[in-house]
Scaffold this motif. Structure first.
Motif, mmCIF file in Angstrom:
data_model
loop_
_atom_site.group_PDB
_atom_site.id
_atom_site.type_symbol
_atom_site.label_atom_id
_atom_site.label_comp_id
_atom_site.label_asym_id
_atom_site.label_seq_id
_atom_site.Cartn_x
_atom_site.Cartn_y
_atom_site.Cartn_z
ATOM 1 N N ASP A 20 0.825 -1.212 0.000
ATOM 2 C CA ASP A 20 0.000 0.000 0.000
ATOM 3 C C ASP A 20 0.860 1.263 0.000
ATOM 4 O O ASP A 20 0.564 2.228 -0.710
ATOM 5 N N ARG A 21 1.900 1.254 0.784
ATOM 6 C CA ARG A 21 2.802 2.411 0.861
ATOM 7 C C ARG A 21 3.376 2.747 -0.519
ATOM 8 O O ARG A 21 3.466 3.905 -0.904
ATOM 9 N N ASP A 22 3.762 1.727 -1.257
ATOM 10 C CA ASP A 22 4.349 1.928 -2.578
ATOM 11 C C ASP A 22 3.338 2.491 -3.567
ATOM 12 O O ASP A 22 3.687 3.273 -4.450
ATOM 13 N N PHE A 51 9.197 10.436 1.544
ATOM 14 C CA PHE A 51 8.774 9.166 2.121
ATOM 15 C C PHE A 51 9.902 8.387 2.792
ATOM 16 O O PHE A 51 9.686 7.282 3.256
ATOM 17 N N ILE A 54 9.251 7.122 6.467
ATOM 18 C CA ILE A 54 8.123 6.227 6.716
ATOM 19 C C ILE A 54 8.673 4.806 6.730
ATOM 20 O O ILE A 54 9.387 4.412 5.810
ATOM 21 N N SER A 56 9.636 1.084 6.257
ATOM 22 C CA SER A 56 9.516 0.197 5.111
ATOM 23 C C SER A 56 8.818 -1.081 5.513
ATOM 24 O O SER A 56 8.868 -1.490 6.672
#
Length: 74
Positions: A20-22, A51, A54, A56
């Protein structure tokens, strides 16, 4: 974006494993390039710096432990 020091998680076969982060990062990158008319290189630098702090997904081994055939490269 990896040249700008934003690294994606990868599986054993070196394919990128998106989380989701990516996806959020990619959407922000796309916005900078397409809407703000920024160069790919400058957008990558901005995204990587925004980012970088944040955590990983590599820090969360629980996801990998419960996902068969997925092993993150170190």
């Amino acid at each position: 974006m990896e040249d700008a020091h934003y690294f994606f998680s990868r599986m054993d076969n070196n394919k990128i494993l998106f989380f989701d982060r990516d996806v959020v990062v990619q959407k922000y990158f796309k916005e900078l390039v397409q809407i703000q008319n920024m160069s790919l290189q400058n957008a990558a630098i901005i995204v990587a710096s925004k980012f970088k702090d944040i955590p990983s997904i590599k820090d969360n081994t629980d996801i990998v432990e419960h996902s068969p055939n997925v092993h993150l490269q170190k």
